[in-house]
Design a protein around this motif. Structure first.
Motif, PDB file in Angstrom:
ATOM      1  N   ASP A  30       8.276 -12.027  21.470  1.00  0.00           N
ATOM      2  CA  ASP A  30       9.593 -11.589  21.006  1.00  0.00           C
ATOM      3  C   ASP A  30       9.905 -10.231  21.640  1.00  0.00           C
ATOM      4  O   ASP A  30       9.379  -9.206  21.227  1.00  0.00           O
ATOM      5  N   LYS A  31      10.769 -10.250  22.651  1.00  0.00           N
ATOM      6  CA  LYS A  31      11.056  -9.028  23.407  1.00  0.00           C
ATOM      7  C   LYS A  31      12.503  -8.581  23.267  1.00  0.00           C
ATOM      8  O   LYS A  31      13.000  -7.806  24.085  1.00  0.00           O
ATOM      9  N   ILE A  32      13.184  -9.063  22.227  1.00  0.00           N
ATOM     10  CA  ILE A  32      14.609  -8.753  22.076  1.00  0.00           C
ATOM     11  C   ILE A  32      14.838  -7.256  22.009  1.00  0.00           C
ATOM     12  O   ILE A  32      15.631  -6.691  22.773  1.00  0.00           O
ATOM     13  N   SER A 265      13.725 -17.032  18.796  1.00  0.00           N
ATOM     14  CA  SER A 265      13.210 -17.639  20.029  1.00  0.00           C
ATOM     15  C   SER A 265      14.364 -18.034  20.955  1.00  0.00           C
ATOM     16  O   SER A 265      14.249 -17.944  22.186  1.00  0.00           O
ATOM     17  N   ASN A 268      15.695 -14.840  22.460  1.00  0.00           N
ATOM     18  CA  ASN A 268      14.783 -14.393  23.516  1.00  0.00           C
ATOM     19  C   ASN A 268      15.124 -15.031  24.851  1.00  0.00           C
ATOM     20  O   ASN A 268      15.132 -14.369  25.890  1.00  0.00           O
TER      21      ASN A 268
END
Length: 435
Positions: A30-32, A265, A268
């Motif tokens: 999770d790199k939001i 997801s 993302n």
């Protein structure tokens, strides 16, 4: 053959990112937040401030002087000539240029792309190249040099469009921008291409409006319910962002409203397809329907028009009225199309929405000021001069006087009718003040 290679590469890139849907867990994948932070860190202090103001609906429109317009159009032509020889997706642009030079070089079309990129000629040229590539993919060579209309959609496209999971809200936000709503959980279609063609049509309909070209669009993705993975095909996010990155539309903000963290997801994947500029404009709202709508209000979104309520049901009345209006507008060849009235337009009609429209309130305030400043005995004799003064003030601010006709299309009224209607309103206010 070259077109097949480009499409294959696109799908292959899509599949590599779609693997992120395989896990519900929020963890290292999770790199939001980090992507948003990195995008903001790429901006200068002034640019960050601009993004903040645009997201909250308090930005200013670029002053389009004749010098800016002429210079930008010339620079755009230079950039297009430069990149079309080497750009890997320029085949569709060159094909369109051969088929219809007038369409490709049309100033109205090119101004859309310049406005979408804030008159950055290089980025506008890139977007225009992508646009023709995207249009060729979804509509084929036959429609490449046509403005897409409802007639160009087949029955399955129209069915997906009328389902209402993609809508243009009937009211602009606080900054006068159009608001595009997507409700992924309510999507229904026979084939994914049906919704992509419907999306392309809706965005191009928005782009007909000069006010929307100048002010941009706010996107709201609303999924305040349990995330159901089987409703999402792996290519969905990639294709929708491909369209977003190709059409002449300035994205001012992207709001995700969710109540299930598993939907992150999907976000993302979208973040990996967004440009750096769009990533900096993403805001995730987490909570119930009320919590998300209250949060959207702080960004100037007209939440009273959201077609999704506490019960989670999708309302389609305004959307279907919009489609009927478009059918009528497209049948009237050569006549101007008003997609969404602006905040500067005075709207004639009955009911609360008309009374509370910003320009209507402004006109009534000016009437009150005139009545305060002028002796009541001389108001009657000077009334027509006062009405001319009021209508001229509205037009000076860029406003029009609009009314919906018998089939629901917004039309601009002629001067005589405007004077009659403003005169009637003025008389009513005079009578009420005497009581």
């Amino acid at each position: 053959m070259e077109e097949e290679v480009v499409n294959y590469n696109f799908v292959r890139a899509t599949e590599s990112k779609a693997g992120m849907l395989e896990s519900d867990e929020i963890g290292p994948g999770d790199k939001i937040d980090s992507l948003i932070a990195n995008a903001l860190n790429q901006l200068s202090l002034d640019e960050r401030e601009t993004v903040y103001y645009e997201m909250h609906g308090v930005d200013e429109v670029i002053n389009e002087t004749p010098e800016l317009v002429n210079t930008s159009l010339n620079l755009l032509e230079i950039e297009l000539e430069r990149i079309k020889a080497t750009h890997r997706k320029a085949n569709a642009y060159k094909m369109a240029e051969e088929m219809s030079p007038d369409f490709v070089h049309d100033q109205t079309l090119r101004m859309k792309f310049l406005r979408s990129e804030k008159f950055d000629a290089e980025r506008s040229a890139e977007r225009m190249i992508r646009f023709f590539d995207c249009k060729l993919h979804f509509f084929g060579q036959e429609k490449l040099c046509n403005n897409i209309t409802l007639q160009d959609l087949d029955k399955d496209d129209l069915k997906a469009l009328k389902a209402g999971f993609m809508q243009i809200l009937p009211v602009r936000d606080r900054a006068g921008r159009a608001v595009f709503l997507a409700v992924p959980s309510k999507q229904t279609f026979n084939n994914p291409i049906n919704k992509y063609r419907g999306l392309f049509y809706l965005v191009m309909a928005m782009s007909e409006d000069v006010e929307t070209q100048k002010r941009g669009v706010s996107i709201v993705v609303y999924n305040v319910e349990k995330f159901e993975r089987d409703k999402y095909d792996n290519d969905a996010v990639a294709h929708t962002t491909w369209i977003q990155n190709s059409v002449p539309m300035k994205t001012c903000a992207v709001h995700y409203c969710i109540s299930d963290s598993a939907f992150r997801s999907v976000i993302n994947i979208a973040m990996h397809f967004f440009s750096e500029d769009t990533r900096a404009r993403v805001k995730v709202h987490f909570g119930t329907h009320l919590e998300c709508t209250y949060s959207l209000m702080t960004f100037g979104c007209p939440v009273h028009c959201l077609p999704v309520g506490l019960d989670g049901k999708l309302k389609r009345k305004a959307h279907l009225e919009f489609i009927r209006m478009r059918q009528q507008q497209e049948a009237r060849v050569g006549l101007p199309r008003i997609v969404l009235p602006s905040h500067d337009d005075v709207l004639f009609g009955r009911g609360k929405p008309y009374r509370q429209h910003i320009a209507n309130l402004r006109l009534h305030e000016m009437m009150e000021e005139e009545m305060k400043q002028t002796e009541s005995s001389s108001l009657k004799s000077k009334r027509m001069l006062t009405i001319e003064k009021l209508t001229e003030a509205i037009r000076h601010e860029g406003g029009r006087f609009l009314q919906q006709d018998e089939v629901g299309c917004w039309v601009e009224l002629d001067e005589k009718v405007v004077h009659e209607k403003v005169n009637r309103s003025f008389r009513t206010r005079l009578r009420n003040n005497k009581q």
